[in-house]
Structure formats: C-alpha cells, structure tokens
Design an enzyme around this catalytic site. Sequence first.
Site, PDB file in Angstrom:
ATOM      1  CD  GLU A 167      -8.663   0.833   7.851  1.00 27.20           C
ATOM      2  OE1 GLU A 167      -8.700  -0.009   8.771  1.00 27.20           O
ATOM      3  OE2 GLU A 167      -7.940   1.837   7.889  1.00 27.20           O
ATOM      4  CG  ASP A 202      -8.737  -1.868  12.311  1.00 26.23           C
ATOM      5  OD1 ASP A 202      -7.726  -2.516  11.927  1.00 26.23           O
ATOM      6  OD2 ASP A 202      -9.136  -0.845  11.729  1.00 26.23           O
ATOM      7  CG  ASP A 260      -0.249  -0.404   2.511  1.00 28.25           C
ATOM      8  OD1 ASP A 260       0.989  -0.332   2.574  1.00 28.25           O
ATOM      9  OD2 ASP A 260      -0.955  -0.786   3.465  1.00 28.25           O
ATOM     10  CG  HIS A 320      -5.801  -2.422   9.219  1.00 26.55           C
ATOM     11  ND1 HIS A 320      -5.971  -1.241   9.908  1.00 26.55           N
ATOM     12  CD2 HIS A 320      -4.461  -2.658   9.232  1.00 26.55           C
ATOM     13  CE1 HIS A 320      -4.789  -0.795  10.309  1.00 26.55           C
ATOM     14  NE2 HIS A 320      -3.867  -1.633   9.913  1.00 26.55           N
TER      15      HIS A 320
HETATM   16  P1  PGA Z   1       2.234  -1.976  12.941  1.00 24.26           P
HETATM   17  O1  PGA Z   1       1.058  -1.875  11.870  1.00 24.26           O
HETATM   18  O2  PGA Z   1       3.216  -2.959  12.381  1.00 24.26           O
HETATM   19  O3  PGA Z   1       2.815  -0.595  12.992  1.00 24.26           O
HETATM   20  O4  PGA Z   1       1.621  -2.431  14.222  1.00 24.26           O
HETATM   21  C1  PGA Z   1       0.509  -3.035  11.367  1.00 24.26           C
HETATM   22  C2  PGA Z   1      -0.600  -2.693  10.407  1.00 24.26           C
HETATM   23  O5  PGA Z   1      -1.312  -1.706  10.625  1.00 24.26           O
HETATM   24  O6  PGA Z   1      -0.770  -3.434   9.438  1.00 24.26           O
END
Ligand code: PGA
Length: 232
Positions: free
Chosen positions: A132, A125, A56, A127
């Site tokens: 999302e 959450d 992304d 994702h």
């Molecule tokens: P993080 O993010 O590695 O900073 O916890 C993971 C994500 O949001 O996919």
Amino acid sequence: MSRKAANIISAQVIMKPDAVLGLATGGTPVGTYAQLVEWYRKGDIDFSEVTTVNLDEYRGLAKEHRQSYWYFMHTHLFNHVNICPERIFMPDGSNPDKIKVCKEYDRIIKNVGGIDLQLLGIGTDGHIGFNEPGGAFELGTHCVDLTESTIEANARFFDCREEVPRQAYTMGIRTIMQARKVLMIASGEKKKKIIKEAFFGAVTPAVPASILQMHPDFTLIGDAGALAEIDL
Ligand code: PGA
C-alpha cells in the site's frame, strides 16, 4: 489486453518450460487466465514443469475459503491446467505467525531460483500486491494492514464489508523488483489516473507502482480506458 498478456506468459513458458511465474489475483487477470486455459486445452502450452508463486494472500483465511487467493487461483487457472500441485506456492494465510510465514515465503522464492515473470495488476491507489502507499520499497514478504480503500474495493467479493480480512501477507516491492521480467495489466477508466501518475510521475513510496519505472524489463498492457490519460 488479456490475450496480449497471455501471449507474453506463454512465450515465457515456451522459452523456459520450467519457468517460475509470479501470479496475481483480482478482476484484471481473469481474462488472461481464461486465455491461458484455452491455449492449454488446444495443446499450445504445457504447465507440467512450471512453478508458480503468488503475490499475496489474506491473513486469516483458510485455503478452502471461497475468497482466499488460493481458491481464486485454483478456480481460474490451476484446476484447468497440468500444473503440479507441489510447484504451486502462496503465502500461508491460515497461519497467523507473521514472522514464520513471511520468512518461509522468502525462502521458497529463493529456493525456486527467483521469479522469471511477475504478473501484476494495480490498485487505484497505486498498490501492487498488497504493498500500500507509504510502505518501504526495500521490503521482502511482510504482513500489511489493508487500507480502507483496498477493503472497500475488495468488499465486492464478500457478502459484506465486515467480512473482508484486515490484513494480508504480500511479497514486498523488493521481491517484485527482483523478478527478471514484470508484466502489468490494467483495465478500465478507473485506472487511468493512477497509470499516468505511476509511470509518468515521480518515483515515490506514496505510489508503490512508480518504482517499476526503474525495472529493467517492465511491460504495461492496458486497454483504451486505462491508457486514456497517457499521451503517446
Ligand atoms: P483489480 O485489482 O484487478 O481487481 O482491479 C488490482 C489490484 O488491486 O492489484
């Protein structure tokens, strides 16, 4: 966790030197990339034929922006290994034309022959990438509005919350599910609830990562904190 993940990625590249790696950003993979760089410096791993496609990119950030994922990937991995710049792909966050960017990215992934190994983190959450909760499982690359919780979580990387972009281009769940191998890493107690829900609960778009229960070659590597609620 980082070393085990780097081991699996290295094995993929050793078995298939021209592998297509799907890569991820965020706090979690930083240690994995550091380990890969260390092994590259020792001569254990060669990226000269590897292709990468990142999950992304923020919509509206130039590549040079210090918070772009382009910048992140170069800082943590690409600048330190012998990867060919022309085999590095990410959605073009600087182009506001959603339809064009997403179509082009799907075309690129198809042209490189699909993804051999997709590395993923997971949001609290559920994702994956910027997919999302509530999004459709069958999407390819698309533009998403970030949820408040994701904006909040990512604000730590920006000077203030207002600077966090509100939209991003992301590979869809369909693209991720088509990867031949999926490797998720998760670290820390803040992930323990969602890890249990995603992999021991219902498969539902409300928890995007839960679809990975259906993937034929999925590996989850977590540290003690992230796996704390899983009863093995
Ligand atoms: P993080 O993010 O590695 O900073 O916890 C993971 C994500 O949001 O996919």
